[in-house]
Design a protein around this motif. Structure first.
Motif, PDB file in Angstrom:
ATOM      1  N   PRO A  68      -9.619   8.976 -10.061  1.00  0.00           N
ATOM      2  CA  PRO A  68      -8.402   9.065 -10.876  1.00  0.00           C
ATOM      3  C   PRO A  68      -8.580   8.418 -12.241  1.00  0.00           C
ATOM      4  N   THR A  69      -7.911   8.993 -13.241  1.00  0.00           N
ATOM      5  CA  THR A  69      -7.916   8.416 -14.574  1.00  0.00           C
ATOM      6  C   THR A  69      -6.970   7.212 -14.620  1.00  0.00           C
ATOM      7  N   GLU A  70      -6.981   6.493 -15.736  1.00  0.00           N
ATOM      8  CA  GLU A  70      -6.104   5.324 -15.865  1.00  0.00           C
ATOM      9  C   GLU A  70      -4.641   5.741 -15.851  1.00  0.00           C
ATOM     10  N   ALA A  71      -4.318   6.887 -16.463  1.00  0.00           N
ATOM     11  CA  ALA A  71      -2.933   7.372 -16.429  1.00  0.00           C
ATOM     12  C   ALA A  71      -2.515   7.716 -15.001  1.00  0.00           C
ATOM     13  N   GLU A  72      -3.406   8.334 -14.265  1.00  0.00           N
ATOM     14  CA  GLU A  72      -3.091   8.649 -12.872  1.00  0.00           C
ATOM     15  C   GLU A  72      -2.941   7.390 -12.031  1.00  0.00           C
ATOM     16  N   ARG A  73      -3.756   6.361 -12.319  1.00  0.00           N
ATOM     17  CA  ARG A  73      -3.599   5.099 -11.590  1.00  0.00           C
ATOM     18  C   ARG A  73      -2.240   4.467 -11.887  1.00  0.00           C
ATOM     19  N   GLN A  74      -1.812   4.482 -13.144  1.00  0.00           N
ATOM     20  CA  GLN A  74      -0.521   3.921 -13.485  1.00  0.00           C
ATOM     21  C   GLN A  74       0.607   4.691 -12.816  1.00  0.00           C
ATOM     22  N   ALA A  75       0.472   6.027 -12.756  1.00  0.00           N
ATOM     23  CA  ALA A  75       1.495   6.820 -12.076  1.00  0.00           C
ATOM     24  C   ALA A  75       1.532   6.508 -10.582  1.00  0.00           C
ATOM     25  N   GLN A  76       0.368   6.317  -9.971  1.00  0.00           N
ATOM     26  CA  GLN A  76       0.328   5.954  -8.554  1.00  0.00           C
ATOM     27  C   GLN A  76       0.963   4.589  -8.306  1.00  0.00           C
ATOM     28  N   ARG A  77       0.659   3.613  -9.199  1.00  0.00           N
ATOM     29  CA  ARG A  77       1.260   2.290  -9.042  1.00  0.00           C
ATOM     30  C   ARG A  77       2.775   2.340  -9.216  1.00  0.00           C
ATOM     31  N   HIS A  84       5.425   1.376  -6.424  1.00  0.00           N
ATOM     32  CA  HIS A  84       6.426   0.356  -6.722  1.00  0.00           C
ATOM     33  C   HIS A  84       7.830   0.870  -6.448  1.00  0.00           C
ATOM     34  N   GLU A  85       8.105   2.108  -6.831  1.00  0.00           N
ATOM     35  CA  GLU A  85       9.421   2.691  -6.583  1.00  0.00           C
ATOM     36  C   GLU A  85       9.687   2.846  -5.089  1.00  0.00           C
ATOM     37  N   ARG A  86       8.674   3.216  -4.339  1.00  0.00           N
ATOM     38  CA  ARG A  86       8.860   3.359  -2.884  1.00  0.00           C
ATOM     39  C   ARG A  86       9.175   2.006  -2.252  1.00  0.00           C
ATOM     40  N   LEU A  87       8.468   0.957  -2.673  1.00  0.00           N
ATOM     41  CA  LEU A  87       8.731  -0.375  -2.128  1.00  0.00           C
ATOM     42  C   LEU A  87      10.120  -0.876  -2.546  1.00  0.00           C
ATOM     43  N   ARG A  88      10.535  -0.558  -3.777  1.00  0.00           N
ATOM     44  CA  ARG A  88      11.866  -0.979  -4.223  1.00  0.00           C
ATOM     45  C   ARG A  88      12.961  -0.313  -3.402  1.00  0.00           C
ATOM     46  N   GLN A  89      12.768   0.977  -3.105  1.00  0.00           N
ATOM     47  CA  GLN A  89      13.751   1.669  -2.286  1.00  0.00           C
ATOM     48  C   GLN A  89      13.809   1.096  -0.873  1.00  0.00           C
ATOM     49  N   GLN A  90      12.665   0.764  -0.327  1.00  0.00           N
ATOM     50  CA  GLN A  90      12.662   0.126   0.995  1.00  0.00           C
ATOM     51  C   GLN A  90      13.355  -1.221   0.962  1.00  0.00           C
ATOM     52  N   LEU A  91      13.146  -1.973  -0.125  1.00  0.00           N
ATOM     53  CA  LEU A  91      13.789  -3.273  -0.259  1.00  0.00           C
ATOM     54  C   LEU A  91      15.307  -3.117  -0.373  1.00  0.00           C
ATOM     55  N   ALA A  92      15.750  -2.115  -1.155  1.00  0.00           N
ATOM     56  CA  ALA A  92      17.191  -1.900  -1.317  1.00  0.00           C
ATOM     57  C   ALA A  92      17.852  -1.450  -0.027  1.00  0.00           C
ATOM     58  N   ALA A  93      17.116  -0.738   0.822  1.00  0.00           N
ATOM     59  CA  ALA A  93      17.681  -0.244   2.082  1.00  0.00           C
ATOM     60  C   ALA A  93      17.586  -1.248   3.215  1.00  0.00           C
ATOM     61  N   SER A  94      17.031  -2.427   2.950  1.00  0.00           N
ATOM     62  CA  SER A  94      16.831  -3.393   4.033  1.00  0.00           C
ATOM     63  C   SER A  94      18.042  -4.270   4.293  1.00  0.00           C
ATOM     64  N   GLY A  95      19.080  -4.219   3.418  1.00  0.00           N
ATOM     65  CA  GLY A  95      20.263  -5.051   3.646  1.00  0.00           C
ATOM     66  C   GLY A  95      20.783  -5.650   2.349  1.00  0.00           C
ATOM     67  N   ARG A  96      21.797  -6.553   2.494  1.00  0.00           N
ATOM     68  CA  ARG A  96      22.436  -7.133   1.314  1.00  0.00           C
ATOM     69  C   ARG A  96      21.446  -7.968   0.504  1.00  0.00           C
ATOM     70  N   LEU A  97      20.660  -8.794   1.183  1.00  0.00           N
ATOM     71  CA  LEU A  97      19.689  -9.619   0.477  1.00  0.00           C
ATOM     72  C   LEU A  97      18.629  -8.757  -0.209  1.00  0.00           C
ATOM     73  N   GLY A  98      18.209  -7.681   0.446  1.00  0.00           N
ATOM     74  CA  GLY A  98      17.228  -6.790  -0.151  1.00  0.00           C
ATOM     75  C   GLY A  98      17.765  -6.081  -1.380  1.00  0.00           C
ATOM     76  N   ARG A  99      19.071  -5.673  -1.331  1.00  0.00           N
ATOM     77  CA  ARG A  99      19.667  -5.023  -2.505  1.00  0.00           C
ATOM     78  C   ARG A  99      19.758  -5.992  -3.677  1.00  0.00           C
ATOM     79  N   TRP A 100      20.093  -7.258  -3.375  1.00  0.00           N
ATOM     80  CA  TRP A 100      20.147  -8.253  -4.454  1.00  0.00           C
ATOM     81  C   TRP A 100      18.764  -8.465  -5.067  1.00  0.00           C
ATOM     82  N   ALA A 101      17.719  -8.545  -4.225  1.00  0.00           N
ATOM     83  CA  ALA A 101      16.362  -8.718  -4.737  1.00  0.00           C
ATOM     84  C   ALA A 101      15.923  -7.510  -5.557  1.00  0.00           C
TER      85      ALA A 101
END
Length: 397
Positions: A346-355, A359-376
């Motif tokens: 992968p190129t550097e642009a593709e690596r940044q898109a993958q990261r 990151h967005e997938r982990l943020r969505q999981q954090l938001a769906a984990s509960g009140r504390l996760g949504r605050w974080a």
């Protein structure tokens, strides 16, 4: 540069004050090296001639003096390279070229085929770039001595003298030729297809290193045999050492008479093993791919392989850091054997898109984990927004 009757000579010598500091350190180190070398050789000579001395000490000194000798030879080479060396490139009236390398009192001459040189240029694009001759299948390093400005001027003058064109007039219509990277060489037999083999100069260095290893191992074995005459228990160590020495001896024979090579057939890459006059085909492939491997620690390595589905891919070469040489080798093989080449790194642009996606997938999981996760997740969004604002304001400052 100097000119004679019909000849032009380019001379390159070490430059810069930093080389004197390096030379002073190496000279001081070599004085200590000489004392240690003499002491170790004297002890080993006394032990072999009279049998006086401890066997473990003799074994240790044999290994130590072998490595110490290699280090001293390398240091002496760098010392001479810094103070007493010169590279010359002579262009005769008929356009023939001769390269002369001097290292101390030693000189080596080599004629260069004028017709096989496409152009001269300074590689790497930096101050440490070497003056190289671009050949149809590889780059030949001429010198790293002299200043970067001197090497660039020499490249321009050589191209003018020989009527060479360093860059195509239209890079879109006339792309630069794909060049075989260092470490490889193409052999063209009188009959049959071309062969891609490891660079013979590199194999000679491997034979030298293996020869030193064999010298140490067989020397250790000789000392053990001598000590075994007085203590049979020494053979407990001697038998495994003998097996290792035999294995390294076979490695020396393989480096002298055998090799693995690629035969470049039209649209087919044939991997074969040669030993003396015997030849055995190990596999065939019709495509190439460059892949990236990531271990458990996150370290990346790169692998150029020839694919033959449904069989296991054949390894062409691998690198642990930079895939540039593998990418160059893959492009050269694809152009020479007319096989497809897929670059999966992968190129550097593709690596940044993958990261960003991860990151967005982990943020969505954090938001769906509960009140504390949504605050974080909200706090994380605020931090990212503040960082984006600072990045936008930085150019204006």
């Amino acid at each position: 540069m100097s000119s004679g009757i019909g000849t032009t000579t380019f001379r390159f010598r070490p430059q810069g004050p930093g080389r004197f500091f390096v030379a002073a350190f190496l000279a001081f180190w070599l004085c200590g090296w000489l004392v240690g070398e003499i002491f170790a050789l004297w002890f080993l000579w006394t032990f072999l001639a009279t049998g006086q001395g401890a066997l473990p000490v003799a074994l240790f000194l044999l290994v130590w003096v072998s490595l110490w000798s290699v280090g001293g030879a390398t240091a002496l080479q760098h010392l001479l390279r810094a103070l007493w060396s010169e590279d010359r490139l002579t262009v005769a009236a008929d356009g023939s070229l001769e390269r002369q390398v001097r290292l101390g009192p030693l000189r080596h001459r080599r004629a260069l085929a004028r017709g096989s040189i496409r152009c001269f240029q300074v590689g790497d694009g930096g101050p440490g770039g070497a003056l190289v001759a671009v050949l149809p299948d590889r780059r030949l390093e001429i010198t790293r001595l002299g200043s970067s400005q001197q090497r660039r001027e020499a490249a321009d003058q050589l191209n003018r003298l020989l009527g060479l064109r360093p860059q195509p007039e239209d890079p879109v219509q006339s792309p630069a030729p794909v060049v075989l990277p260092a470490g490889w060489q193409v052999l063209t037999p009188s009959f049959g297809s071309p062969l891609l083999v490891p660079d013979p100069a590199l194999r000679r260095r491997h034979r030298l290193v293996m020869g030193l290893v064999n010298l140490v191992l067989w020397g250790l074995l000789a000392l053990l045999v001598r000590g075994g005459l007085h203590g049979p228990g020494v053979w407990v160590l001697g038998i495994p050492l003998a097996l290792v020495a035999l294995a390294c001896g076979w490695g020396q024979v393989w480096l002298a008479f055998g090799r693995l090579e690629w035969r470049l057939e039209p649209r087919v890459l044939v991997w074969q093993r040669r030993f003396g006059h015997r030849l055995r085909t190990l596999g065939e492939a019709r495509a190439l791919e460059l892949v990236e491997l990531v271990d458990s620690d996150g370290d990346r390595s790169y692998r150029l392989q020839a694919t033959r589905p449904p069989g296991k891919p054949l390894l062409v070469d691998q690198q642990s850091r930079d895939p540039a040489s593998l990418r160059q080798l893959g492009a050269w093989l694809a152009a020479r054997a007319h096989v497809p080449f897929e670059d999966q790194v992968p190129t550097e642009a593709e690596r940044q898109a993958q990261r960003a996606a991860e990151h967005e997938r982990l943020r969505q999981q954090l938001a769906a984990s509960g009140r504390l996760g949504r605050w974080a997740a909200q706090q994380l969004d605020r931090v990212e927004a503040a960082g984006a604002v600072r990045a936008d304001q930085r150019p204006d400052e």
